[in-house]
Motif scaffolding. Structure first.
Motif, PDB file in Angstrom:
ATOM      1  N   ASN A  98       1.082  -1.210  -0.144  1.00  0.00           N
ATOM      2  CA  ASN A  98      -0.073   0.039   0.160  1.00  0.00           C
ATOM      3  C   ASN A  98       0.834   1.297  -0.117  1.00  0.00           C
ATOM      4  O   ASN A  98       0.495   2.300  -0.756  1.00  0.00           O
ATOM      5  CB  ASN A  98      -0.923  -0.179   0.932  1.00  0.00           C
ATOM      6  N   GLU A 102       0.753   4.011  -2.925  1.00  0.00           N
ATOM      7  CA  GLU A 102       0.336   5.427  -2.777  1.00  0.00           C
ATOM      8  C   GLU A 102       1.546   6.419  -2.729  1.00  0.00           C
ATOM      9  O   GLU A 102       1.297   7.505  -3.383  1.00  0.00           O
ATOM     10  CB  GLU A 102      -0.163   5.572  -1.300  1.00  0.00           C
ATOM     11  N   ARG A 109      -5.706   6.305  -2.285  1.00  0.00           N
ATOM     12  CA  ARG A 109      -5.901   5.292  -1.074  1.00  0.00           C
ATOM     13  C   ARG A 109      -7.276   4.605  -1.536  1.00  0.00           C
ATOM     14  O   ARG A 109      -8.238   5.289  -2.194  1.00  0.00           O
ATOM     15  CB  ARG A 109      -6.131   6.085   0.126  1.00  0.00           C
ATOM     16  N   GLU A 110      -7.491   3.233  -1.053  1.00  0.00           N
ATOM     17  CA  GLU A 110      -8.570   2.594  -1.215  1.00  0.00           C
ATOM     18  C   GLU A 110      -9.648   3.394  -0.401  1.00  0.00           C
ATOM     19  O   GLU A 110      -9.504   3.647   0.729  1.00  0.00           O
ATOM     20  CB  GLU A 110      -8.292   1.348  -0.583  1.00  0.00           C
ATOM     21  N   LYS A 112     -12.674   3.765   1.964  1.00  0.00           N
ATOM     22  CA  LYS A 112     -13.148   2.982   3.301  1.00  0.00           C
ATOM     23  C   LYS A 112     -14.747   2.835   3.045  1.00  0.00           C
ATOM     24  O   LYS A 112     -15.444   3.654   2.769  1.00  0.00           O
ATOM     25  CB  LYS A 112     -12.841   3.705   4.629  1.00  0.00           C
TER      26      LYS A 112
END
Length: 113
Positions: A98, A102, A109-110, A112
């Motif tokens: 990750n 990034e 970012r994934e 949420k």
């Protein structure tokens, strides 16, 4: 090594030995690049995450290959078992990936959910 290989004519085994050597050599060269950058005043930054993922996965593959060469050697077996912890300690490889995504690749970012 030649005598051990003579008893294992399978191409897959020969490929594993060559892959282990290539992986170790590539990591050695990568490390020299890192040392050169740091010696020139640079910092590790997010490249440390690349290093951690690469080394921890290479370490497992190298030990697996060593166990193919010497399956009864307790030292290699113990070292292999320790290598399995590599993708977990110092931040799991998933977290490190990750960081790479990034900070190096610039991916978002994934979300949420």
């Amino acid at each position: 090594l030649v005598d051990l290989y003579a008893n294992r004519p399978e191409p897959a085994f020969a490929n594993a030995v060559v892959d282990a050597w290539i992986g170790a050599e590539a990591y050695r060269l990568y490390t020299w690049g890192t040392v050169t950058r740091l010696a020139g005043g640079g910092d590790m930054g997010a490249a440390g995450s690349v290093n951690k993922v690469w080394w921890s996965e290479l370490d497992i593959r190298l030990h697996e290959t060593a166990l193919e060469l010497a399956p009864e050697d307790r030292r290699w077996r113990d070292a292999y078992l320790f290598s399995l912890a590599g993708p977990i300690y110092a931040g799991t490889n998933e977290i490190q990936r990750n960081i790479v995504a990034e900070r190096i690749l610039g991916l978002p970012r994934e979300a949420k959910g």
